[in-house]
Motif scaffolding. Structure first.
Motif, PDB file in Angstrom:
ATOM      1  N   GLN A   1       0.856  -1.185   0.000  1.00 14.44           N
ATOM      2  CA  GLN A   1       0.000   0.000   0.000  1.00 14.44           C
ATOM      3  C   GLN A   1       0.896   1.240   0.000  1.00 14.44           C
ATOM      4  O   GLN A   1       1.733   1.416   0.883  1.00 14.44           O
ATOM      5  N   LEU A   2       0.712   2.092  -1.021  1.00  9.32           N
ATOM      6  CA  LEU A   2       1.582   3.241  -1.238  1.00  9.32           C
ATOM      7  C   LEU A   2       0.763   4.446  -1.668  1.00  9.32           C
ATOM      8  O   LEU A   2      -0.339   4.300  -2.213  1.00  9.32           O
ATOM      9  N   ARG A   3       1.324   5.637  -1.437  1.00 10.13           N
ATOM     10  CA  ARG A   3       0.684   6.847  -1.955  1.00 10.13           C
ATOM     11  C   ARG A   3       0.822   6.827  -3.479  1.00 10.13           C
ATOM     12  O   ARG A   3       1.933   6.732  -4.011  1.00 10.13           O
ATOM     13  N   HIS A   4      -0.302   6.951  -4.172  1.00 10.33           N
ATOM     14  CA  HIS A   4      -0.265   6.847  -5.638  1.00 10.33           C
ATOM     15  C   HIS A   4      -1.466   7.555  -6.235  1.00 10.33           C
ATOM     16  O   HIS A   4      -2.589   7.397  -5.763  1.00 10.33           O
ATOM     17  N   SER A   5      -1.209   8.345  -7.264  1.00 12.15           N
ATOM     18  CA  SER A   5      -2.280   9.019  -7.980  1.00 12.15           C
ATOM     19  C   SER A   5      -1.810   9.331  -9.395  1.00 12.15           C
ATOM     20  O   SER A   5      -0.701   8.952  -9.807  1.00 12.15           O
ATOM     21  N   TYR A   6      -2.669  10.017 -10.137  1.00 16.11           N
ATOM     22  CA  TYR A   6      -2.323  10.362 -11.517  1.00 16.11           C
ATOM     23  C   TYR A   6      -1.292  11.486 -11.563  1.00 16.11           C
ATOM     24  O   TYR A   6      -0.330  11.426 -12.319  1.00 16.11           O
ATOM     25  N   TYR A   7      -1.489  12.501 -10.764  1.00 16.03           N
ATOM     26  CA  TYR A   7      -0.462  13.530 -10.660  1.00 16.03           C
ATOM     27  C   TYR A   7       0.758  12.940  -9.973  1.00 16.03           C
ATOM     28  O   TYR A   7       0.650  12.136  -9.048  1.00 16.03           O
ATOM     29  N   GLN A   8       1.925  13.371 -10.407  1.00 19.12           N
ATOM     30  CA  GLN A   8       3.171  12.909  -9.806  1.00 19.12           C
ATOM     31  C   GLN A   8       3.815  14.055  -9.026  1.00 19.12           C
ATOM     32  O   GLN A   8       3.814  15.191  -9.481  1.00 19.12           O
ATOM     33  N   PRO A   9       4.380  13.759  -7.854  1.00 24.59           N
ATOM     34  CA  PRO A   9       4.946  14.819  -7.023  1.00 24.59           C
ATOM     35  C   PRO A   9       6.331  15.246  -7.497  1.00 24.59           C
ATOM     36  O   PRO A   9       6.969  14.561  -8.300  1.00 24.59           O
ATOM     37  N   ARG A  10       6.771  16.380  -6.989  1.00 25.24           N
ATOM     38  CA  ARG A  10       8.144  16.810  -7.240  1.00 25.24           C
ATOM     39  C   ARG A  10       9.101  15.742  -6.736  1.00 25.24           C
ATOM     40  O   ARG A  10       8.868  15.084  -5.730  1.00 25.24           O
ATOM     41  N   TRP A  11      10.232  15.623  -7.423  1.00 30.00           N
ATOM     42  CA  TRP A  11      11.204  14.575  -7.110  1.00 30.00           C
ATOM     43  C   TRP A  11      11.646  14.609  -5.653  1.00 30.00           C
ATOM     44  O   TRP A  11      11.669  13.607  -4.968  1.00 30.00           O
ATOM     45  N   MET A  12      11.944  15.789  -5.120  1.00 29.69           N
ATOM     46  CA  MET A  12      12.470  15.870  -3.763  1.00 29.69           C
ATOM     47  C   MET A  12      11.430  15.504  -2.715  1.00 29.69           C
ATOM     48  O   MET A  12      11.771  15.043  -1.637  1.00 29.69           O
ATOM     49  N   ALA A  13      10.175  15.713  -3.029  1.00 34.47           N
ATOM     50  CA  ALA A  13       9.133  15.334  -2.068  1.00 34.47           C
ATOM     51  C   ALA A  13       9.051  13.828  -1.949  1.00 34.47           C
ATOM     52  O   ALA A  13       8.720  13.279  -0.915  1.00 34.47           O
ATOM     53  N   GLN A  14       9.371  13.131  -3.053  1.00 32.23           N
ATOM     54  CA  GLN A  14       9.221  11.687  -3.070  1.00 32.23           C
ATOM     55  C   GLN A  14      10.481  10.963  -2.600  1.00 32.23           C
ATOM     56  O   GLN A  14      10.407   9.868  -2.075  1.00 32.23           O
ATOM     57  N   PHE A  15      11.633  11.573  -2.752  1.00 37.35           N
ATOM     58  CA  PHE A  15      12.869  10.889  -2.417  1.00 37.35           C
ATOM     59  C   PHE A  15      13.676  11.673  -1.395  1.00 37.35           C
ATOM     60  O   PHE A  15      14.892  11.762  -1.467  1.00 37.35           O
ATOM     61  N   GLY A  16      12.982  12.273  -0.435  1.00 34.04           N
ATOM     62  CA  GLY A  16      13.648  13.079   0.580  1.00 34.04           C
ATOM     63  C   GLY A  16      14.334  12.228   1.625  1.00 34.04           C
ATOM     64  O   GLY A  16      14.420  11.003   1.551  1.00 34.04           O
TER      65      GLY A  16
END
Length: 328
Positions: free
Chosen positions: A186-201
């Protein structure tokens, strides 16, 4: 509504999120939402042993307790697939995620008994590792899950907020030791994709991340893993970004990018042509696109839920789906 396999479980293609049941969502409203969902063919309800301790006046376990009250009297009791989680419940009253219980073997065994008591059931259908506890060896965590599966208290296990390599490593350990496998993530997932740093901080030992706390967003590595391992499915939380598609003012800063503006325009164009709402289009894409997922939908009223549930009955043409896929 279609049904899918999660290991030994047969679950509806759309899950109902119960995070705020018993706290922000009053009992009467929550019961109406569950009944509406079940009448539409749904059977997959998602909760956690820590929902929703952060709400003013709320306590960890309120959601499970409210579901337990509903299950105790509902004629649908035996058809429901109930998923709950362990690992992110504060160890002390008034504590926060910095004081999370973690995923040690004794914690898992104790937490399962406590959840069963609140849910008023003799088994949990699906038990998630709520966070990736880097302070506990995966071998110990999986041994704990093995205990509760072998005892009959849990039917299947999954993980939440795991990096792709940790998911793979856990499943390799299960193979080596004969432990049950994670059947989904179970993961955060949607059609819009977040900024890179928000996802790999930044990530701390307990899994805290820059931008989203403990939450792990889907990466291309996750998607490649699910594509190559069809016995492990993606379950998506926050698929509608807390109302961010319907109301741009509610869209989190991580999603305010030029790329998502292009995606917004694609969604608006296809939704108009297909005569569906943007929310319905996002959910239909998630159900039937090239990288499918089981979305967990939440709603504060029956109208919102019905709009979401109608997505299961929408038959988009391959042309429309391709347009949405290509913009993603």
């Amino acid at each position: 509504m279609r049904y899918l396999e999660l290991g030994p479980l047969h679950v509806s293609e759309m899950a109902l999120g119960a995070m705020y049941f018993g706290t922000k969502t009053p009992k009467e409203t929550a019961e109406t939402l569950i009944d509406t969902y079940v009448e539409a063919g749904g059977n997959f309800i998602d909760t956690s042993n820590n929902y929703a301790f952060w709400v003013e006046g709320g306590h960890a376990g309120d959601s499970e307790a409210m579901l337990g009250e509903w299950l105790a009297v509902s004629p649908y009791r035996n058809r429901m697939v109930v998923a709950t989680k362990v690992g992110a419940r504060p160890r002390t009253a008034g504590g926060a995620l910095e004081d999370a219980e973690g995923l040690s073997r004794p914690t898992i065994n104790r937490a399962v008994d406590e959840s069963l008591s609140r849910l008023r059931r003799d088994h949990i259908d699906l038990l998630y590792a709520h966070i990736d506890d880097r302070t506990t060896p995966l071998e110990e965590t999986l041994a704990g899950f093995d205990d509760v599966v072998r005892s009959g208290k849990v039917r299947a296990i999954g993980c939440s907020n795991y990096a792709a390599w940790r998911l793979d490593r856990a499943r390799q350990i299960s193979l080596q030791h004969g432990y049950p496998f994670y059947v989904c993530a179970q993961l955060r997932h949607s059609y819009y994709q977040p900024r890179w740093m928000a996802q790999f901080g930044y990530r701390s030992l307990m899994g805290e991340r820059g931008g989203w706390g403990i939450e792990e967003g889907v990466t291309t590595d996750h998607l490649d893993y699910f594509h190559a391992n069809r016995d492990c499915r993606l379950v998506a939380y926050s698929p509608l970004l807390q109302g961010g598609y319907a109301n741009s003012d509610r869209l989190a800063p991580q999603y305010r990018t030029p790329e998502n503006e292009n995606r917004r325009q694609t969604l608006a164009s296809v939704a108009e042509k297909a005569n569906v709402t943007v929310n319905q289009l996002v959910l239909t894409w998630m159900l039937h696109g090239s990288r499918p997922a089981i979305p967990i939908v939440a709603a504060s009223n029956q109208h919102q839920l019905l709009e979401n549930l109608e997505s299961c009955e929408i038959g988009l043409s391959a042309e429309f789906l391709n347009q949405v896929d290509q913009a993603w």
